[in-house]
Design a protein around this motif. Structure first.
Motif, PDB file in Angstrom:
ATOM      1  N   LYS A 278       0.833  -1.199   0.000  1.00 54.81           N
ATOM      2  CA  LYS A 278       0.000   0.000   0.000  1.00 54.81           C
ATOM      3  C   LYS A 278       0.872   1.256   0.000  1.00 54.81           C
ATOM      4  CE  LYS A 278      -3.864  -2.358   0.397  1.00 54.81           C
ATOM      5  NZ  LYS A 278      -4.812  -2.436  -0.747  1.00 54.81           N
ATOM      6  N   LYS A 279       0.278   2.362  -0.487  1.00 53.29           N
ATOM      7  CA  LYS A 279       0.963   3.644  -0.552  1.00 53.29           C
ATOM      8  C   LYS A 279       0.233   4.658   0.333  1.00 53.29           C
ATOM      9  CE  LYS A 279       3.418   2.096  -4.158  1.00 53.29           C
ATOM     10  NZ  LYS A 279       4.871   1.857  -4.129  1.00 53.29           N
ATOM     11  N   VAL A 280       0.988   5.665   0.808  1.00 53.36           N
ATOM     12  CA  VAL A 280       0.402   6.650   1.710  1.00 53.36           C
ATOM     13  C   VAL A 280       0.856   8.058   1.344  1.00 53.36           C
ATOM     14  CG1 VAL A 280       2.263   6.497   3.429  1.00 53.36           C
ATOM     15  CG2 VAL A 280      -0.040   7.161   4.156  1.00 53.36           C
ATOM     16  N   ALA A 281       0.002   9.031   1.635  1.00 55.64           N
ATOM     17  CA  ALA A 281       0.338  10.452   1.466  1.00 55.64           C
ATOM     18  C   ALA A 281      -0.251  11.229   2.632  1.00 55.64           C
ATOM     19  CB  ALA A 281      -0.202  10.979   0.139  1.00 55.64           C
ATOM     20  N   PHE A 282       0.352  12.381   2.950  1.00 57.29           N
ATOM     21  CA  PHE A 282      -0.090  13.170   4.096  1.00 57.29           C
ATOM     22  C   PHE A 282      -0.388  14.615   3.707  1.00 57.29           C
ATOM     23  CE2 PHE A 282       2.739   9.911   5.887  1.00 57.29           C
ATOM     24  CZ  PHE A 282       1.885   9.323   6.802  1.00 57.29           C
ATOM     25  N   ALA A 283      -1.416  15.158   4.352  1.00 58.32           N
ATOM     26  CA  ALA A 283      -1.697  16.598   4.287  1.00 58.32           C
ATOM     27  C   ALA A 283      -1.622  17.110   5.719  1.00 58.32           C
ATOM     28  CB  ALA A 283      -3.076  16.846   3.685  1.00 58.32           C
ATOM     29  N   GLU A 284      -0.557  17.822   6.031  1.00 56.93           N
ATOM     30  CA  GLU A 284      -0.301  18.223   7.415  1.00 56.93           C
ATOM     31  C   GLU A 284      -0.445  19.729   7.568  1.00 56.93           C
ATOM     32  OE1 GLU A 284       3.044  16.314   9.408  1.00 56.93           O
ATOM     33  OE2 GLU A 284       3.580  15.425   7.469  1.00 56.93           O
ATOM     34  N   SER A 285      -1.296  20.123   8.482  1.00 56.59           N
ATOM     35  CA  SER A 285      -1.395  21.537   8.810  1.00 56.59           C
ATOM     36  C   SER A 285      -0.681  21.793  10.129  1.00 56.59           C
ATOM     37  CB  SER A 285      -2.856  21.981   8.881  1.00 56.59           C
ATOM     38  OG  SER A 285      -2.931  23.369   9.109  1.00 56.59           O
ATOM     39  N   CYS A 286      -1.283  21.428  11.248  1.00 60.81           N
ATOM     40  CA  CYS A 286      -0.681  21.767  12.548  1.00 60.81           C
ATOM     41  C   CYS A 286       0.628  21.025  12.808  1.00 60.81           C
ATOM     42  CB  CYS A 286      -1.674  21.507  13.674  1.00 60.81           C
ATOM     43  SG  CYS A 286      -2.130  19.784  13.890  1.00 60.81           S
ATOM     44  N   THR A 287       0.857  19.892  12.141  1.00 61.08           N
ATOM     45  CA  THR A 287       2.086  19.125  12.381  1.00 61.08           C
ATOM     46  C   THR A 287       3.235  19.577  11.491  1.00 61.08           C
ATOM     47  OG1 THR A 287       1.107  17.427  10.974  1.00 61.08           O
ATOM     48  CG2 THR A 287       1.044  17.050  13.348  1.00 61.08           C
ATOM     49  N   GLY A 288       2.967  20.401  10.502  1.00 61.21           N
ATOM     50  CA  GLY A 288       4.026  21.065   9.743  1.00 61.21           C
ATOM     51  C   GLY A 288       5.052  20.152   9.092  1.00 61.21           C
ATOM     52  N   GLY A 289       4.677  18.957   8.689  1.00 56.41           N
ATOM     53  CA  GLY A 289       5.612  18.038   8.045  1.00 56.41           C
ATOM     54  C   GLY A 289       6.260  17.044   8.990  1.00 56.41           C
ATOM     55  N   LEU A 294       8.822  11.644  10.178  1.00 54.46           N
ATOM     56  CA  LEU A 294       8.907  10.360  10.870  1.00 54.46           C
ATOM     57  C   LEU A 294       8.919   9.201   9.878  1.00 54.46           C
ATOM     58  CD1 LEU A 294       6.416  10.865  13.857  1.00 54.46           C
ATOM     59  CD2 LEU A 294       8.905  10.848  13.960  1.00 54.46           C
ATOM     60  N   ILE A 295       8.033   9.255   8.917  1.00 50.88           N
ATOM     61  CA  ILE A 295       7.924   8.177   7.930  1.00 50.88           C
ATOM     62  C   ILE A 295       9.217   8.037   7.129  1.00 50.88           C
ATOM     63  CG2 ILE A 295       6.868   7.680   5.676  1.00 50.88           C
ATOM     64  CD1 ILE A 295       5.172   6.566   7.782  1.00 50.88           C
ATOM     65  N   THR A 296       9.808   9.166   6.758  1.00 52.85           N
ATOM     66  CA  THR A 296      10.988   9.117   5.891  1.00 52.85           C
ATOM     67  C   THR A 296      12.290   8.887   6.647  1.00 52.85           C
ATOM     68  OG1 THR A 296      11.090  11.547   5.911  1.00 52.85           O
ATOM     69  CG2 THR A 296       9.966  10.483   4.047  1.00 52.85           C
ATOM     70  N   THR A 297      12.239   8.768   7.973  1.00 49.51           N
ATOM     71  CA  THR A 297      13.439   8.356   8.713  1.00 49.51           C
ATOM     72  C   THR A 297      13.710   6.867   8.535  1.00 49.51           C
ATOM     73  OG1 THR A 297      12.182   7.961  10.753  1.00 49.51           O
ATOM     74  CG2 THR A 297      13.194  10.135  10.494  1.00 49.51           C
ATOM     75  N   GLN A 306       4.312   8.257  -0.834  1.00 45.88           N
ATOM     76  CA  GLN A 306       4.153   8.949  -2.107  1.00 45.88           C
ATOM     77  C   GLN A 306       4.547  10.414  -2.035  1.00 45.88           C
ATOM     78  OE1 GLN A 306       3.953   6.393  -4.065  1.00 45.88           O
ATOM     79  NE2 GLN A 306       2.059   6.858  -5.177  1.00 45.88           N
ATOM     80  N   GLY A 307       4.273  11.058  -0.890  1.00 41.66           N
ATOM     81  CA  GLY A 307       4.578  12.473  -0.730  1.00 41.66           C
ATOM     82  C   GLY A 307       3.570  13.136   0.176  1.00 41.66           C
ATOM     83  N   GLY A 308       3.675  14.457   0.293  1.00 40.04           N
ATOM     84  CA  GLY A 308       2.757  15.161   1.188  1.00 40.04           C
ATOM     85  C   GLY A 308       2.722  16.640   0.915  1.00 40.04           C
ATOM     86  N   LEU A 309       1.755  17.297   1.557  1.00 37.16           N
ATOM     87  CA  LEU A 309       1.595  18.746   1.480  1.00 37.16           C
ATOM     88  C   LEU A 309       1.532  19.321   2.884  1.00 37.16           C
ATOM     89  CD1 LEU A 309      -1.196  19.113  -1.233  1.00 37.16           C
ATOM     90  CD2 LEU A 309       1.244  19.552  -1.539  1.00 37.16           C
ATOM     91  N   ILE A 310       1.960  20.588   2.993  1.00 37.16           N
ATOM     92  CA  ILE A 310       1.807  21.304   4.260  1.00 37.16           C
ATOM     93  C   ILE A 310       1.011  22.579   3.960  1.00 37.16           C
ATOM     94  CG2 ILE A 310       2.975  22.250   6.288  1.00 37.16           C
ATOM     95  CD1 ILE A 310       5.458  20.680   5.407  1.00 37.16           C
ATOM     96  N   PRO A 311      -0.304  22.463   3.781  1.00 37.80           N
ATOM     97  CA  PRO A 311      -1.137  23.642   3.483  1.00 37.80           C
ATOM     98  C   PRO A 311      -1.474  24.371   4.784  1.00 37.80           C
ATOM     99  CG  PRO A 311      -2.488  21.684   3.480  1.00 37.80           C
ATOM    100  CD  PRO A 311      -1.098  21.227   3.773  1.00 37.80           C
ATOM    101  N   TYR A 312      -0.468  25.056   5.324  1.00 35.12           N
ATOM    102  CA  TYR A 312      -0.620  25.675   6.650  1.00 35.12           C
ATOM    103  C   TYR A 312      -1.666  26.791   6.625  1.00 35.12           C
ATOM    104  CZ  TYR A 312       1.408  26.065  11.322  1.00 35.12           C
ATOM    105  OH  TYR A 312       1.620  26.014  12.680  1.00 35.12           O
ATOM    106  N   ASN A 345      -8.546  14.261  -0.620  1.00 34.61           N
ATOM    107  CA  ASN A 345      -7.964  14.864  -1.813  1.00 34.61           C
ATOM    108  C   ASN A 345      -6.452  14.669  -1.900  1.00 34.61           C
ATOM    109  OD1 ASN A 345     -10.454  15.636  -2.813  1.00 34.61           O
ATOM    110  ND2 ASN A 345     -10.436  17.585  -1.724  1.00 34.61           N
ATOM    111  N   VAL A 346      -5.757  14.595  -0.758  1.00 30.49           N
ATOM    112  CA  VAL A 346      -4.323  14.305  -0.832  1.00 30.49           C
ATOM    113  C   VAL A 346      -4.108  12.863  -1.280  1.00 30.49           C
ATOM    114  CG1 VAL A 346      -3.780  13.463   1.526  1.00 30.49           C
ATOM    115  CG2 VAL A 346      -2.127  14.883   0.278  1.00 30.49           C
ATOM    116  N   ARG A 347      -5.024  11.977  -0.910  1.00 36.70           N
ATOM    117  CA  ARG A 347      -4.938  10.593  -1.369  1.00 36.70           C
ATOM    118  C   ARG A 347      -5.028  10.530  -2.898  1.00 36.70           C
ATOM    119  NH1 ARG A 347      -7.711   6.318  -3.113  1.00 36.70           N
ATOM    120  NH2 ARG A 347      -9.664   7.487  -3.313  1.00 36.70           N
ATOM    121  N   LYS A 348      -6.000  11.256  -3.451  1.00 34.89           N
ATOM    122  CA  LYS A 348      -6.181  11.255  -4.908  1.00 34.89           C
ATOM    123  C   LYS A 348      -5.008  11.945  -5.604  1.00 34.89           C
ATOM    124  CE  LYS A 348     -11.216  11.515  -4.377  1.00 34.89           C
ATOM    125  NZ  LYS A 348     -12.386  12.423  -4.505  1.00 34.89           N
TER     126      LYS A 348
END
Length: 421
Positions: A278-289, A294-297, A306-312, A345-348
């Protein structure tokens, strides 16, 4: 080997610099680990200043509790180094020159092109009741006592000197003196349940544990570790017994268990994602990336991350993740409706199997009566279904970010395993 008796040790770290916080005591931690490996149980670690009454009191207290008393520090040649004279006082003996020790100190200085001063010469004067233990890396010898039915060992506080003395001399001598048990540890890692609730769930199992298997609760950030420690003569038997106990308790808390021993939550999640392809993606606001970090350590995370966004800022929640302005105005950025759209939407966007989102008020400012500091919404979206959870955390910004990271990773873990509540 004769049947074992629990062997107890106490570690005394001596020196004002430790109490002032000028030096961090890493020695005690290392010594505890080494003693654990050979089956010696550390019952107390104490830090004592350079004070006669305090040191003598510590000697007397340690003697009552422990079979082995290990000391570090206070062995220099100056007046503030009290360990040596106070050991002589405690054991009612003189301090005298040890020729072998003097030769070692002289050689130490000669190899470095330095003169042996009268002050340095004092390093070779030792209590007459001790056995001289050579220190190949420094000038302060180790002192081994077998007095009052106990083993006492005094070592320098310099970490590399202490470690060589322990490894080359102290550990072998302890093994000669005591018939030692085997000690076996296994740690059950849990997440998503507090210590008291966990204790209530497993209390009947805990009360039925054999006497030679001990349980310890080790709470940490959003997690609780259960450490099972077995004592016995045969390591294979201990491992089998501990494993049987784990199989008994596992059905009671299975949905909270994510791993064992040193496995981290991010490692466990990565393992599950790989296993299930399975694949995963994140949209982080309050956690700021922070969650993406953690995942990429974890090595190999490119197989599933897959990647992520920080739409603060709200503008980018709308522009990048299509969170409707009406929702942002009426419900707010910190709302179930917002994180649902962020996750879906980050999943898509990243063509992932799981999309996860976080939005909250990390603090210390920004909260109000309806949404105080520490209010966080998280969501996990899969194709056709989305799970959400509201968190009420603390007043501390960094702690809120870290706890949200644990909660999001746990929600992902539960979703992969089909255990989401």
């Amino acid at each position: 080997m004769a049947p074992y008796k629990e062997v107890r040790a106490e570690i005394l770290s001596i020196g004002d610099e430790l109490l002032y916080g000028q030096i961090v005591d890493t020695n005690s931690h290392w010594i505890s680990q080494e003693l654990d490996k050979i089956g010696v149980r550390v019952v107390r670690r104490s830090t004592i200043g350079d004070n006669r009454e305090s040191i003598l009191e510590a000697f007397g207290s340690a003697e009552k509790r422990a079979d082995i008393i290990l000391m570090t520090g206070g062995l220099g040649p100056t007046n503030d180094d009290l360990t040596k004279p106070l050991l002589a006082e405690y054991f009612n003996c003189e301090i005298a020159l040890v020729p072998e020790a003097l030769e070692a100190v002289r050689n130490f200085f000669e190899k470095r092109g330095r003169e042996l001063t009268p002050l340095n010469r004092l390093q070779a004067h030792l209590p007459t009741k001790c056995t001289y233990i050579p220190n190949e890396l420094g000038t302060a010898p180790g002192m081994w006592f077998h007095e009052k039915g106990k083993i006492w060992m005094s070592m320098p506080g310099v970490p590399h000197e202490m470690k060589k003395l322990m490894s080359d001399h102290v550990i072998p001598k302890i093994k000669e003196v005591f018939p030692l048990p085997h000690i076996y540890h296994k740690v059950i890692k849990t997440v998503g349940i507090g210590e008291s609730w966990l204790s209530e769930l497993i209390k009947d199992w805990e009360n039925k544990l054999p006497n030679h298997i001990k349980l310890a609760y080790l709470p940490s950030l959003g997690q609780v570790k259960l450490r099972l420690t077995g004592f016995g003569d045969d390591m294979n038997s201990l491992e089998d017994e501990v494993e049987k106990e784990i199989q008994k308790v596992k059905p009671l808390i299975d949905k909270y268990i994510y791993g064992y021993n040193k496995e981290t939550l991010e490692e466990a999640v990565g393992r599950l994602l790989k296993l299930n392809k399975k694949k995963v993606a994140f949209a982080e606001s309050c956690t700021g990336g922070y969650i993406s970090h953690l995942i990429t350590t974890i090595p190999g995370s490119s197989d599933y991350f897959q990647g992520g966004l920080i739409p603060y800022h709200n503008v980018f929640k709308n522009r990048l993740l299509e969170v409707d302005d009406k929702i942002l105005k009426e419900k707010g950025a910190v709302s179930e409706e917002t994180v649902v759209l962020m996750a879906e939407n980050v999943r898509k966007m990243f063509d992932a199997d799981f999309g996860l989102a976080s939005s909250g008020i990390a603090g210390p400012g920004g909260g109000w009566a309806e949404k105080p500091v520490g209010t966080v919404w998280i969501a996990c979206a899969q194709k056709g279904k989305t799970f959400t959870k509201k968190l009420q955390l603390t007043q501390d910004r960094l702690l809120n970010i870290q706890l949200t990271g644990v909660a999001v990773l746990n929600m992902l873990r539960q979703s992969i395993e089909g255990k989401t509540e």
